[in-house]
Write a protein that holds these residues in place. Structure first.
Motif, PDB file in Angstrom:
ATOM      1  N   ALA A   1       1.234  -0.799   0.268  1.00  0.00           N
ATOM      2  CA  ALA A   1      -0.111   0.225  -0.163  1.00  0.00           C
ATOM      3  C   ALA A   1       0.468   1.080   0.280  1.00  0.00           C
ATOM      4  N   GLU A   2       1.866   1.481   0.487  1.00  0.00           N
ATOM      5  CA  GLU A   2       2.892   2.159   1.039  1.00  0.00           C
ATOM      6  C   GLU A   2       3.687   2.439  -1.304  1.00  0.00           C
ATOM      7  N   ALA A   3       3.634   1.389  -1.604  1.00  0.00           N
ATOM      8  CA  ALA A   3       4.529   1.296  -2.218  1.00  0.00           C
ATOM      9  C   ALA A   3       4.130   2.249  -3.692  1.00  0.00           C
ATOM     10  N   VAL A   4       2.190   1.432  -3.565  1.00  0.00           N
ATOM     11  CA  VAL A   4       0.785   2.311  -3.934  1.00  0.00           C
ATOM     12  C   VAL A   4       1.245   3.570  -4.383  1.00  0.00           C
ATOM     13  N   VAL A   5       1.091   4.627  -2.401  1.00  0.00           N
ATOM     14  CA  VAL A   5       0.893   6.022  -2.648  1.00  0.00           C
ATOM     15  C   VAL A   5       2.097   6.332  -3.842  1.00  0.00           C
ATOM     16  N   ASP A   6       3.684   5.597  -2.976  1.00  0.00           N
ATOM     17  CA  ASP A   6       5.139   6.316  -3.521  1.00  0.00           C
ATOM     18  C   ASP A   6       4.691   6.005  -5.008  1.00  0.00           C
ATOM     19  N   ARG A   7       4.117   5.093  -5.627  1.00  0.00           N
ATOM     20  CA  ARG A   7       4.426   5.325  -6.915  1.00  0.00           C
ATOM     21  C   ARG A   7       3.275   7.005  -8.033  1.00  0.00           C
ATOM     22  N   LEU A   8       2.068   6.509  -7.205  1.00  0.00           N
ATOM     23  CA  LEU A   8       0.768   7.783  -7.410  1.00  0.00           C
ATOM     24  C   LEU A   8       1.427   9.060  -7.199  1.00  0.00           C
ATOM     25  N   GLY A   9       2.857   9.394  -6.183  1.00  0.00           N
ATOM     26  CA  GLY A   9       3.323  10.787  -6.106  1.00  0.00           C
ATOM     27  C   GLY A   9       4.887  11.142  -7.385  1.00  0.00           C
ATOM     28  N   GLU A  10       4.399   9.641  -7.659  1.00  0.00           N
ATOM     29  CA  GLU A  10       5.489  10.366  -9.397  1.00  0.00           C
ATOM     30  C   GLU A  10       4.852  10.359 -10.029  1.00  0.00           C
TER      31      GLU A  10
ATOM     32  N   LEU B   1      -5.333  -4.674  -1.640  1.00  0.00           N
ATOM     33  CA  LEU B   1      -4.732  -4.075  -0.448  1.00  0.00           C
ATOM     34  C   LEU B   1      -5.442  -3.799   0.466  1.00  0.00           C
ATOM     35  N   ALA B   2      -7.002  -4.499   0.312  1.00  0.00           N
ATOM     36  CA  ALA B   2      -7.434  -4.365   1.712  1.00  0.00           C
ATOM     37  C   ALA B   2      -8.140  -5.716   1.232  1.00  0.00           C
ATOM     38  N   PRO B   3      -9.084  -6.659   2.039  1.00  0.00           N
ATOM     39  CA  PRO B   3      -9.856  -7.411   2.284  1.00  0.00           C
ATOM     40  C   PRO B   3     -10.853  -7.376   0.556  1.00  0.00           C
ATOM     41  N   ALA B   4     -11.604  -8.303   0.013  1.00  0.00           N
ATOM     42  CA  ALA B   4     -12.072  -8.218  -1.444  1.00  0.00           C
ATOM     43  C   ALA B   4     -13.553  -7.984  -0.990  1.00  0.00           C
ATOM     44  N   ASP B   5     -14.044  -8.482   0.479  1.00  0.00           N
ATOM     45  CA  ASP B   5     -15.331  -7.960   0.803  1.00  0.00           C
ATOM     46  C   ASP B   5     -15.256  -7.303   1.772  1.00  0.00           C
TER      47      ASP B   5
ATOM     48  N   ALA C   1      -6.939  -0.759   6.903  1.00  0.00           N
ATOM     49  CA  ALA C   1      -5.978  -1.284   6.435  1.00  0.00           C
ATOM     50  C   ALA C   1      -5.610  -0.281   6.057  1.00  0.00           C
ATOM     51  N   LEU C   2      -5.781   0.354   5.244  1.00  0.00           N
ATOM     52  CA  LEU C   2      -4.912   1.974   4.622  1.00  0.00           C
ATOM     53  C   LEU C   2      -4.290   2.022   5.887  1.00  0.00           C
ATOM     54  N   GLU C   3      -4.961   2.404   6.326  1.00  0.00           N
ATOM     55  CA  GLU C   3      -4.100   4.003   8.144  1.00  0.00           C
ATOM     56  C   GLU C   3      -3.057   2.368   8.270  1.00  0.00           C
ATOM     57  N   ASP C   4      -3.207   1.722   8.505  1.00  0.00           N
ATOM     58  CA  ASP C   4      -2.419  -0.018   8.928  1.00  0.00           C
ATOM     59  C   ASP C   4      -1.403  -0.044   8.437  1.00  0.00           C
ATOM     60  N   ALA C   5      -0.981   0.431   7.059  1.00  0.00           N
ATOM     61  CA  ALA C   5      -0.087  -0.178   6.261  1.00  0.00           C
ATOM     62  C   ALA C   5       0.445   1.233   5.885  1.00  0.00           C
ATOM     63  N   VAL C   6      -0.279   2.093   5.567  1.00  0.00           N
ATOM     64  CA  VAL C   6       0.728   3.661   4.932  1.00  0.00           C
ATOM     65  C   VAL C   6       0.960   4.639   6.271  1.00  0.00           C
ATOM     66  N   PRO C   7       2.353   5.355   5.830  1.00  0.00           N
ATOM     67  CA  PRO C   7       2.809   5.703   7.723  1.00  0.00           C
ATOM     68  C   PRO C   7       2.140   7.002   7.196  1.00  0.00           C
ATOM     69  N   ALA C   8       1.893   7.625   8.693  1.00  0.00           N
ATOM     70  CA  ALA C   8       0.820   8.793   8.846  1.00  0.00           C
ATOM     71  C   ALA C   8       0.858   9.674   8.068  1.00  0.00           C
TER      72      ALA C   8
ATOM     73  N   GLY D   1      -2.093   9.865  -0.053  1.00  0.00           N
ATOM     74  CA  GLY D   1      -2.786   9.131  -0.258  1.00  0.00           C
ATOM     75  C   GLY D   1      -4.263   9.065  -1.337  1.00  0.00           C
ATOM     76  N   HIS D   2      -4.669   9.476   0.165  1.00  0.00           N
ATOM     77  CA  HIS D   2      -6.314   9.294   0.010  1.00  0.00           C
ATOM     78  C   HIS D   2      -7.123  10.509  -1.810  1.00  0.00           C
ATOM     79  N   THR D   3      -5.564  11.670  -1.799  1.00  0.00           N
ATOM     80  CA  THR D   3      -5.947  11.960  -3.174  1.00  0.00           C
ATOM     81  C   THR D   3      -6.075  11.942  -3.702  1.00  0.00           C
ATOM     82  N   ALA D   4      -4.443  11.344  -3.451  1.00  0.00           N
ATOM     83  CA  ALA D   4      -3.917  11.238  -5.445  1.00  0.00           C
ATOM     84  C   ALA D   4      -4.935   9.611  -5.549  1.00  0.00           C
ATOM     85  N   MET D   5      -4.729   8.463  -4.776  1.00  0.00           N
ATOM     86  CA  MET D   5      -5.386   7.486  -5.112  1.00  0.00           C
ATOM     87  C   MET D   5      -6.849   7.778  -6.253  1.00  0.00           C
TER      88      MET D   5
END
Length: 272
Positions: A34-43, A192-196, A205-212, A218-222
């Motif tokens: 999940a953090e890798a996703v946010v970092d990629r969106l940053g680029e 990044l989170a359970p399908a259901d 799930a996202l708050e646990d996996a992405v640095p504060a 991450g929210h706005t970029a996603m």
């Protein structure tokens, strides 16, 4: 940051004038996917620390955005502020006007009868509980985040996403990852989170996996990614498996490029 990469003005955070400042962080070695996703969106997009928006205006703006697009809700917000502002007097003015008048003003946002009631009730609540919008703003910015969230959730018509947006965009709180329909869809589709998972489970799930410090961005970029690539009806990978900039980080839950089929991730999990 080039002009093309700047945050769109037409979104809940208010773009360059919506409070907060441009920020940069070095992606480094991501600890989670999940953090890798946010970092990629940053680029691809932009980075910004949030905070500084008026708390009550942010609450109203987020209520207007419920179940509609920013393109529809932004004009309603602008008309409302122009008619009942300034912002410092917004709660007082809105608490005193009639339902029909407010509904007409915000009609472009959709569900205007329902939203009119919620906004008028919220204005009355702010004045009754805090005495002024300034006191409410201070509570949002300086109060215990858990207490602020629970207090906001006690207001009729205010759900988790609305409360979290106020914490993020007005309070500037780290570790808050609001979940709208885009984030809910993408997080489950990518695995990044359970399908259901419901909206709250995706948020956890996202708050646990992405640095504060990366959650707000991450929210706005996603959301932007969901509008441009991972759309609800036709994600880019269905037409070209290599078209998505996050393809190597995605589990494609419910997405089948081979057949062109697309189902809700929860349905895909049940089929498996």
């Amino acid at each position: 940051m080039s002009d093309d990469d700047r945050e769109p003005d037409v979104n809940i955070s208010g773009g360059a004038d919506g409070g907060g400042v441009a920020a940069e962080f070095a992606p480094g070695e991501a600890a989670t996917r999940a953090e890798a996703v946010v970092d990629r969106l940053g680029e691809r997009y932009w980075q910004k620390t949030y905070g500084g928006k008026n708390g009550f205006e942010c609450l109203v703006r987020t209520i207007l955005s419920q179940n509609t697009s920013d393109v529809a809700s932004q004009p309603a917000h602008d008309d409302l502020v122009a008619r009942y502002g300034p912002v410092s007097e917004l709660a007082t003015n809105l608490a005193d006007i009639g339902h029909d008048e407010l509904a007409e003003t915000i009609s472009s946002a959709g569900l205007y009868n329902q939203k009119s009631e919620v906004i008028r009730d919220a204005a009355a609540w702010v004045l009754d509980e805090f005495g002024s919008t300034a006191a409410f703003d201070e509570f949002v910015a300086a109060g215990d985040p858990g207490e602020v969230r629970e207090t906001l959730l006690s207001v009729s018509g205010v759900g988790p996403k609305t409360a979290d947006c106020v914490l993020l965009f007005a309070g500037g709180r780290g570790g808050v990852f609001p979940v709208d329909t885009h984030v809910h869809r993408i997080a489950r589709r990518m695995g990044l989170a359970p399908a259901d998972a419901d909206h709250e489970e995706v948020r956890e799930a996202l708050e646990d996996a992405v640095p504060a410090e990366k959650c707000g961005f991450g929210h706005t970029a996603m959301i932007q990614f969901g509008r441009e690539y991972c759309t609800a009806r036709r994600p880019a990978c269905l037409d070209d498996p290599e078209a998505c900039p996050l393809a190597d980080l995605c589990d494609q839950v419910g997405v089948y490029p081979e057949t062109g089929e697309l189902v809700d991730p929860a349905d895909a999990a049940e089929a498996d």
